[in-house]
Design a protein around this motif. Structure first.
Motif, PDB file in Angstrom:
ATOM      1  N   GLY A  63       0.818  -1.212   0.000  1.00  0.00           N
ATOM      2  CA  GLY A  63       0.000   0.000   0.000  1.00  0.00           C
ATOM      3  C   GLY A  63       0.848   1.257   0.000  1.00  0.00           C
ATOM      4  O   GLY A  63       0.527   2.234  -0.685  1.00  0.00           O
ATOM      5  N   TRP A  64       1.949   1.244   0.738  1.00  0.00           N
ATOM      6  CA  TRP A  64       2.836   2.408   0.795  1.00  0.00           C
ATOM      7  C   TRP A  64       3.480   2.655  -0.562  1.00  0.00           C
ATOM      8  O   TRP A  64       3.549   3.801  -1.021  1.00  0.00           O
ATOM      9  N   VAL A  65       3.957   1.588  -1.221  1.00  0.00           N
ATOM     10  CA  VAL A  65       4.574   1.739  -2.543  1.00  0.00           C
ATOM     11  C   VAL A  65       3.547   2.263  -3.551  1.00  0.00           C
ATOM     12  O   VAL A  65       3.836   3.171  -4.327  1.00  0.00           O
ATOM     13  N   ALA A  66       2.343   1.706  -3.515  1.00  0.00           N
ATOM     14  CA  ALA A  66       1.298   2.162  -4.442  1.00  0.00           C
ATOM     15  C   ALA A  66       0.922   3.612  -4.159  1.00  0.00           C
ATOM     16  O   ALA A  66       0.793   4.423  -5.087  1.00  0.00           O
ATOM     17  N   ASP A  67       0.732   3.960  -2.886  1.00  0.00           N
ATOM     18  CA  ASP A  67       0.387   5.344  -2.532  1.00  0.00           C
ATOM     19  C   ASP A  67       1.498   6.314  -2.919  1.00  0.00           C
ATOM     20  O   ASP A  67       1.226   7.406  -3.421  1.00  0.00           O
ATOM     21  N   THR A  68       2.744   5.928  -2.681  1.00  0.00           N
ATOM     22  CA  THR A  68       3.877   6.791  -3.032  1.00  0.00           C
ATOM     23  C   THR A  68       3.962   6.962  -4.545  1.00  0.00           C
ATOM     24  O   THR A  68       4.202   8.070  -5.036  1.00  0.00           O
ATOM     25  N   THR A  69       3.747   5.881  -5.274  1.00  0.00           N
ATOM     26  CA  THR A  69       3.752   5.967  -6.735  1.00  0.00           C
ATOM     27  C   THR A  69       2.664   6.915  -7.223  1.00  0.00           C
ATOM     28  O   THR A  69       2.910   7.766  -8.086  1.00  0.00           O
ATOM     29  N   LEU A  70       1.481   6.796  -6.656  1.00  0.00           N
ATOM     30  CA  LEU A  70       0.380   7.679  -7.056  1.00  0.00           C
ATOM     31  C   LEU A  70       0.663   9.121  -6.648  1.00  0.00           C
ATOM     32  O   LEU A  70       0.400  10.051  -7.418  1.00  0.00           O
ATOM     33  N   TRP A  71       1.226   9.337  -5.470  1.00  0.00           N
ATOM     34  CA  TRP A  71       1.535  10.693  -5.017  1.00  0.00           C
ATOM     35  C   TRP A  71       2.536  11.362  -5.956  1.00  0.00           C
ATOM     36  O   TRP A  71       2.344  12.509  -6.365  1.00  0.00           O
ATOM     37  N   ILE A  72       3.597  10.636  -6.309  1.00  0.00           N
ATOM     38  CA  ILE A  72       4.605  11.196  -7.217  1.00  0.00           C
ATOM     39  C   ILE A  72       3.997  11.454  -8.593  1.00  0.00           C
ATOM     40  O   ILE A  72       4.229  12.497  -9.210  1.00  0.00           O
ATOM     41  N   THR A  73       3.184  10.515  -9.071  1.00  0.00           N
ATOM     42  CA  THR A  73       2.540  10.677 -10.374  1.00  0.00           C
ATOM     43  C   THR A  73       1.574  11.853 -10.363  1.00  0.00           C
ATOM     44  O   THR A  73       1.517  12.622 -11.328  1.00  0.00           O
ATOM     45  N   ASN A  74       0.811  11.996  -9.287  1.00  0.00           N
ATOM     46  CA  ASN A  74      -0.082  13.152  -9.165  1.00  0.00           C
ATOM     47  C   ASN A  74       0.699  14.451  -9.264  1.00  0.00           C
ATOM     48  O   ASN A  74       0.310  15.384  -9.969  1.00  0.00           O
ATOM     49  N   TRP A  75       1.809  14.524  -8.534  1.00  0.00           N
ATOM     50  CA  TRP A  75       2.607  15.743  -8.526  1.00  0.00           C
ATOM     51  C   TRP A  75       3.171  16.031  -9.914  1.00  0.00           C
ATOM     52  O   TRP A  75       3.090  17.167 -10.405  1.00  0.00           O
ATOM     53  N   LEU A  76       3.738  15.003 -10.559  1.00  0.00           N
ATOM     54  CA  LEU A  76       4.300  15.200 -11.894  1.00  0.00           C
ATOM     55  C   LEU A  76       3.218  15.582 -12.911  1.00  0.00           C
ATOM     56  O   LEU A  76       3.420  16.467 -13.735  1.00  0.00           O
ATOM     57  N   GLY A  77       2.076  14.908 -12.845  1.00  0.00           N
ATOM     58  CA  GLY A  77       0.990  15.216 -13.766  1.00  0.00           C
ATOM     59  C   GLY A  77       0.418  16.606 -13.543  1.00  0.00           C
ATOM     60  O   GLY A  77       0.134  17.332 -14.501  1.00  0.00           O
ATOM     61  N   ASP A  78       0.243  16.983 -12.267  1.00  0.00           N
ATOM     62  CA  ASP A  78      -0.262  18.331 -11.975  1.00  0.00           C
ATOM     63  C   ASP A  78       0.731  19.391 -12.438  1.00  0.00           C
ATOM     64  O   ASP A  78       0.338  20.423 -12.984  1.00  0.00           O
ATOM     65  N   ALA A  79       2.028  19.140 -12.225  1.00  0.00           N
ATOM     66  CA  ALA A  79       3.048  20.084 -12.691  1.00  0.00           C
ATOM     67  C   ALA A  79       3.020  20.198 -14.208  1.00  0.00           C
ATOM     68  O   ALA A  79       3.131  21.303 -14.763  1.00  0.00           O
ATOM     69  N   ALA A  80       2.843  19.077 -14.893  1.00  0.00           N
ATOM     70  CA  ALA A  80       2.775  19.116 -16.354  1.00  0.00           C
ATOM     71  C   ALA A  80       1.541  19.883 -16.826  1.00  0.00           C
ATOM     72  O   ALA A  80       1.614  20.636 -17.805  1.00  0.00           O
ATOM     73  N   LEU A  81       0.425  19.731 -16.125  1.00  0.00           N
ATOM     74  CA  LEU A  81      -0.781  20.455 -16.520  1.00  0.00           C
ATOM     75  C   LEU A  81      -0.629  21.957 -16.281  1.00  0.00           C
ATOM     76  O   LEU A  81      -1.027  22.763 -17.127  1.00  0.00           O
ATOM     77  N   VAL A  82      -0.078  22.334 -15.134  1.00  0.00           N
ATOM     78  CA  VAL A  82       0.044  23.752 -14.792  1.00  0.00           C
ATOM     79  C   VAL A  82       1.128  24.418 -15.633  1.00  0.00           C
ATOM     80  O   VAL A  82       0.903  25.457 -16.253  1.00  0.00           O
ATOM     81  N   TRP A  83       2.326  23.841 -15.650  1.00  0.00           N
ATOM     82  CA  TRP A  83       3.443  24.490 -16.330  1.00  0.00           C
ATOM     83  C   TRP A  83       3.560  24.100 -17.791  1.00  0.00           C
ATOM     84  O   TRP A  83       4.139  24.823 -18.588  1.00  0.00           O
ATOM     85  N   GLY A  84       2.995  22.955 -18.156  1.00  0.00           N
ATOM     86  CA  GLY A  84       3.112  22.499 -19.540  1.00  0.00           C
ATOM     87  C   GLY A  84       2.069  23.086 -20.462  1.00  0.00           C
ATOM     88  O   GLY A  84       2.376  23.493 -21.578  1.00  0.00           O
ATOM     89  N   VAL A  85       0.823  23.133 -20.007  1.00  0.00           N
ATOM     90  CA  VAL A  85      -0.247  23.625 -20.881  1.00  0.00           C
ATOM     91  C   VAL A  85      -1.032  24.772 -20.256  1.00  0.00           C
ATOM     92  O   VAL A  85      -2.035  25.206 -20.811  1.00  0.00           O
ATOM     93  N   GLY A  86      -0.629  25.230 -19.085  1.00  0.00           N
ATOM     94  CA  GLY A  86      -1.301  26.358 -18.445  1.00  0.00           C
ATOM     95  C   GLY A  86      -2.653  26.015 -17.867  1.00  0.00           C
ATOM     96  O   GLY A  86      -3.487  26.885 -17.673  1.00  0.00           O
ATOM     97  N   GLY A  87      -2.873  24.749 -17.589  1.00  0.00           N
ATOM     98  CA  GLY A  87      -4.154  24.307 -17.036  1.00  0.00           C
ATOM     99  C   GLY A  87      -4.172  24.408 -15.524  1.00  0.00           C
ATOM    100  O   GLY A  87      -3.348  25.078 -14.913  1.00  0.00           O
ATOM    101  N   GLN A  88      -5.129  23.731 -14.942  1.00  0.00           N
ATOM    102  CA  GLN A  88      -5.255  23.705 -13.493  1.00  0.00           C
ATOM    103  C   GLN A  88      -5.231  22.269 -13.014  1.00  0.00           C
ATOM    104  O   GLN A  88      -5.726  21.374 -13.690  1.00  0.00           O
ATOM    105  N   ALA A  89      -4.661  22.087 -11.856  1.00  0.00           N
ATOM    106  CA  ALA A  89      -4.629  20.773 -11.236  1.00  0.00           C
ATOM    107  C   ALA A  89      -5.794  20.675 -10.264  1.00  0.00           C
ATOM    108  O   ALA A  89      -6.318  21.676  -9.793  1.00  0.00           O
ATOM    109  N   GLY A  90      -6.182  19.474  -9.968  1.00  0.00           N
ATOM    110  CA  GLY A  90      -7.247  19.289  -9.006  1.00  0.00           C
ATOM    111  C   GLY A  90      -7.569  17.829  -8.809  1.00  0.00           C
ATOM    112  O   GLY A  90      -7.191  16.984  -9.607  1.00  0.00           O
ATOM    113  N   GLN A  91      -8.259  17.552  -7.735  1.00  0.00           N
ATOM    114  CA  GLN A  91      -8.652  16.188  -7.438  1.00  0.00           C
ATOM    115  C   GLN A  91      -9.861  15.821  -8.274  1.00  0.00           C
ATOM    116  O   GLN A  91     -10.830  16.559  -8.336  1.00  0.00           O
ATOM    117  N   VAL A  92      -9.808  14.668  -8.929  1.00  0.00           N
ATOM    118  CA  VAL A  92     -10.918  14.255  -9.788  1.00  0.00           C
ATOM    119  C   VAL A  92     -11.748  13.144  -9.172  1.00  0.00           C
ATOM    120  O   VAL A  92     -12.811  12.825  -9.676  1.00  0.00           O
TER     121      VAL A  92
END
Length: 169
Positions: A63-92
């Motif tokens: 569970g820790w590995v899966a949660d950590t993987t998702l946390w890192i992926t969330n951060w990278l994806g949100d950063a790509a949305l905000v800085w890459g395309v000027g979008g907004q991040a948020g919980q879906v």
């Protein structure tokens, strides 16, 4: 449990799209030998199912590995949305629409983890297995996927664990 953000789901969908594009043999080869080509999707699909189950685990190392993987992926994806395309991040994810694993369902996830690690090390499809598990972790708690796949997968793991350990124990 960590919930998927828009960035995490975007990366999960990107992994799925990338895999499908690499897999696509073309229409004529697919029509000529559909089972051969569909069989090439099975490692990714099996690992995807494992990833969905792994993100549903409540605690422990898996569970820790899966949660950590998702946390890192969330951060990278949100950063790509905000800085890459000027979008907004948020919980879906709209809320806990998943089915938790029972003790025997968690035992099945542990057995599946052993099988997945061995398959990654032994199989020529190790990259497909890793990408499938990562994609499943990313999409496993998203609102649409959780209702569509995570609940039946959790029910199957809980049932299989109950059946297996009911016979053995």
């Amino acid at each position: 449990m960590i919930w998927a953000t828009l960035g995490g789901v975007t990366i999960g969908l990107a992994l799925l799209i990338r895999h499908l594009i690499h897999w696509w043999p073309g229409l004529k080869p697919l029509q000529a030998a559909p089972l051969d080509h569909a069989g090439r999707l099975l490692p990714f699909l099996a690992a995807w199912c494992y990833g969905v189950l792994a993100i549903l685990t409540v605690g422990g190392l898996i569970g820790w590995v899966a949660d950590t993987t998702l946390w890192i992926t969330n951060w990278l994806g949100d950063a790509a949305l905000v800085w890459g395309v000027g979008g907004q991040a948020g919980q879906v994810t709209r809320g806990p629409s998943y089915l938790p694993l029972t003790a025997t369902g968690g035992a099945i996830v542990l057995l599946l983890t052993v099988a997945l690690v061995a398959a990654i090390k032994k199989s020529a499809r190790g990259a497909d297995l890793k990408a499938g598990a990562w994609c499943g972790i990313c999409l496993g708690t998203s609102a649409g996927i959780a209702g569509f796949a995570a609940v039946p997968l959790a029910q199957a793991a809980n049932w299989a664990g109950g059946a297996l350990y009911g016979v053995i124990a």
